[in-house]
Design a protein around this motif. Structure first.
Motif, short mmCIF file in Angstrom:
data_model
loop_
_atom_site.label_atom_id
_atom_site.label_comp_id
_atom_site.label_asym_id
_atom_site.label_seq_id
_atom_site.Cartn_x
_atom_site.Cartn_y
_atom_site.Cartn_z
N ALA B 25 44.22 42.92 34.09
CA ALA B 25 42.72 42.89 34.51
C ALA B 25 41.74 43.44 33.36
CB ALA B 25 42.36 43.75 35.96
N CYS B 26 40.33 42.99 33.47
CA CYS B 26 39.73 43.59 32.52
C CYS B 26 39.09 45.00 32.93
CB CYS B 26 38.32 42.84 32.47
SG CYS B 26 37.07 43.00 33.74
N ALA B 28 37.60 46.02 35.64
CA ALA B 28 36.43 46.00 36.45
C ALA B 28 37.07 45.92 37.89
CB ALA B 28 35.44 44.92 36.51
N CYS B 29 38.01 45.38 38.16
CA CYS B 29 38.57 45.05 39.68
C CYS B 29 39.31 46.56 39.92
CB CYS B 29 39.57 44.05 39.52
SG CYS B 29 38.56 42.45 39.92
N GLY B 64 43.91 41.16 38.56
CA GLY B 64 43.83 40.48 36.98
C GLY B 64 44.71 39.37 37.03
N GLY B 91 40.51 40.19 43.38
CA GLY B 91 39.65 39.63 42.27
C GLY B 91 39.72 38.13 41.82
N SER B 92 38.92 37.48 41.24
CA SER B 92 39.06 36.02 40.78
C SER B 92 40.12 35.89 39.76
CB SER B 92 37.89 35.69 40.09
OG SER B 92 36.70 35.91 40.98
N CYS B 93 40.33 36.73 39.15
CA CYS B 93 41.58 36.69 38.01
C CYS B 93 42.95 36.43 38.82
CB CYS B 93 41.59 37.62 36.96
SG CYS B 93 40.13 37.56 35.92
N VAL B 99 38.35 33.50 34.69
CA VAL B 99 37.92 33.48 33.53
C VAL B 99 39.11 33.32 32.29
CG1 VAL B 99 35.72 34.15 33.53
CG2 VAL B 99 37.48 35.73 33.14
N PHE B 100 40.07 33.87 32.44
CA PHE B 100 41.39 33.85 31.79
C PHE B 100 42.16 32.67 31.61
CE2 PHE B 100 40.48 38.35 32.26
CZ PHE B 100 39.90 38.83 30.90
N GLY B 122 36.12 37.31 43.75
CA GLY B 122 34.89 38.28 43.40
C GLY B 122 35.22 38.64 42.14
N CYS B 123 33.99 38.66 41.10
CA CYS B 123 34.12 39.04 39.75
C CYS B 123 33.34 40.16 39.49
CB CYS B 123 34.11 37.90 38.69
SG CYS B 123 34.54 38.34 37.00
N PRO B 124 33.81 41.41 39.54
CA PRO B 124 34.73 42.08 40.21
C PRO B 124 34.77 41.93 41.87
CG PRO B 124 33.41 43.79 39.63
CD PRO B 124 32.65 42.67 39.17
S1 SF4 Z 1 38.01 39.07 38.27
FE1 SF4 Z 1 36.53 39.60 36.85
S2 SF4 Z 1 36.13 41.72 37.22
FE2 SF4 Z 1 38.34 41.40 37.92
S3 SF4 Z 1 39.69 41.39 36.27
FE3 SF4 Z 1 38.78 39.39 36.29
S4 SF4 Z 1 37.45 39.15 34.82
FE4 SF4 Z 1 37.68 41.32 35.41
#
Ligand code: SF4
Lengths: 313, 145
Positions: B25-26, B28-29, B64, B91-93, B99-100, B122-124
């Motif tokens: 994950a980035c 944030a989650c 993530g 999270g959406s990831c 987004v990845f 949710g992001c996050p």
């Molecule tokens: S869902 Fe958004 S906030 Fe969570 S890991 Fe993915 S990019 Fe980051």
């Protein structure tokens, strides 16, 4: 003692069932108080029971390379030693189930067995973190155990008996003499924190650095028994401290006596929860240093005071 | 179902201990998961405790997308969790790759690798959403699904 009453004593009161129920209730009181002091709601009253039942239903994993018999037996030994020691501690009266001269020493030794079981369990599970936790547990024993022994022996010195029941009876007969032992009471509480591996002395399990210490590889039933052993140890430790240092309300009717006893144990658990909230974790070397340079001298001072008082009265 | 089994089932619903695992994950989650465990949101009301070791946990909260590097580790951690176990994708990831998705180093959502019981988008994902997701998951367990 007939066989029937012996079985009743072992299984129901003050043995297994009573101790387990009181232990789970004690864990709830501790967690709830801790939560309320942090300004949150905290777990519901059945939480410790739910945790216990859930763990009973989980898969039991024995790590590869672990010493199977030791890994299996460590939790059982921990719980058995704790349950055995309740028979020598007077609850709500001045006699325990099996009083004899010297049971204070027996109880103190029985209460070391859980710590040894934590050590063996962690040591045989072949995890690096568990090994570190096991060594910290055993290092900690040398720090808190001696102040605890000394603090509990001081009242015994004054009462001139090595039996917990005898000590309770002596202080019940001399109502104001317990005030002499207040220093020892404080030392015993601090040592109890170390024995139960609670903050600030929770270095052996320190979940933020060594994950879960000795228990890291334990799962399911065995973890449940370890947790139960710690809960019961809290009750037994608190009962021991209450019997030696807080001799009030011992001559009452059995039911009233038990209620007073429960109140005393809850008071001690409350103090422990308060201390747990107030302090942050000490490093293992700080802990040992603190115990040897502050707690142990106070315990020896208590012995000195009691020797003087003994000459005076 | 006999009484003992029912009691254990009840315990499983009332005492979900979670393991937080970042699969790429980035961050944030992860911060939101930690936020959900703070006194302000107080997940211990539902019996949730954060555990550090897979041996103690019942629910894995994964955040993530699964990167190719973490894939084998994720499977290994999952296998270390004793049965019965559940996985929640936070999270959406974690749900879909987010987004990845489509990157050369990303495999996709958690469910590409291990079975997932609940998805929290949710992001996050906000702490409220995470708590809601956990509560709904525990509710489905109650209905015996
Ligand atoms: S869902 Fe958004 S906030 Fe969570 S890991 Fe993915 S990019 Fe980051």
């Amino acid at each position: 003692m007939t066989v029937g009453s012996a079985v009743l004593n072992i299984l129901v009161f003050p043995g297994f069932l009573f101790l387990v129920a009181f232990g789970l209730a004690g864990e709830f009181v501790d967690r709830k108080l801790y939560a309320r002091l942090q300004n949150r709601q905290g777990p519901p009253w059945y939480q410790p029971l739910a945790d216990f039942l859930k763990l009973l239903g989980k898969e039991n994993v024995i790590p590869e390379g672990a010493d199977r018999p030791t890994f299996r037996l460590a939790p059982v030994f921990a719980l058995a030693a704790v349950v055995a020691s309740i028979f020598y501690i007077p609850l709500g009266s001045t006699t325990s189930v099996l009083p004899f001269e010297g049971d204070l020493i027996v109880v103190l030794y029985l209460l070391v067995i859980p710590t040894v079981a934590f050590f063996l369990g962690g040591w045989t599970s072949r995890s690096v973190f568990a090994t570190i936790g096991a060594f910290r547990a055993i290092t900690q024993v040398f720090a808190y155990e001696i102040p605890l022994f000394v603090a509990l022996l001081a009242p015994a010195l004054l009462a001139n008996t090595w039996s917990i029941s005898g000590i309770a009876a002596y202080y019940a007969g001399h109502p104001w003499l317990w005030l002499v032992n207040l220093l020892g009471f404080g030392v015993a509480l601090v040592s109890l924190l170390g024995k139960l591996e609670k903050v600030p002395f929770d270095t052996p399990e320190a979940e933020t650095e060594i994950v879960a210490g000795s228990f890291i590889e334990y799962s399911g039933r065995r973890l449940a028994f370890f947790r139960l052993a710690i809960d019961c140890e809290a009750i037994v430790g608190a009962s021991l401290v209450a019997a030696v240092f807080l001799p009030f309300g011992l001559g009452l009717t059995p039911v009233l006596g038990i209620l007073v006893y429960v109140a005393k144990v809850l008071l001690i658990l409350g103090i422990l929860a308060l201390l747990r909230t107030l302090f942050a974790r000490l490093r293992i070397d700080q802990m040992v240093h603190f115990c040897w340079s502050v707690v142990a001298p106070i315990a020896f001072l208590q012995i000195l005071i009691n020797l003087v008082v003994r000459e005076l009265i | 179902m006999n009484v003992a089994r029912k009691m254990v089932r009840w315990g499983q619903r009332k005492s979900p201990w979670i393991l937080h695992f970042n699969t790429g994950a980035c961050n944030a989650c992860d911060i939101e998961i930690i936020a959900a465990l703070t006194p302000r949101f107080d997940l211990e009301r539902f019996g949730v405790l954060l555990k550090g070791t897979p041996r103690h946990c019942d629910i894995m909260a994964c955040s993530g997308p699964v990167t190719r590097q973490i894939e084998s580790r994720l499977v290994r951690i999952y296998e270390q969790v004793p049965e019965p176990k559940l996985v929640v994708a936070v999270g959406s990831c974690a749900t879909s790759g987010g987004v990845f998705n489509g990157l050369y180093n990303v495999k996709g959502g958690i469910d590409q690798v291990i079975p997932v019981a609940a998805y929290i988008p949710g992001c996050p994902a906000s702490p409220q959403a995470i708590i809601d997701g956990f509560a709904k998951l525990l509710k489905t367990l109650e209905e015996g699904k």
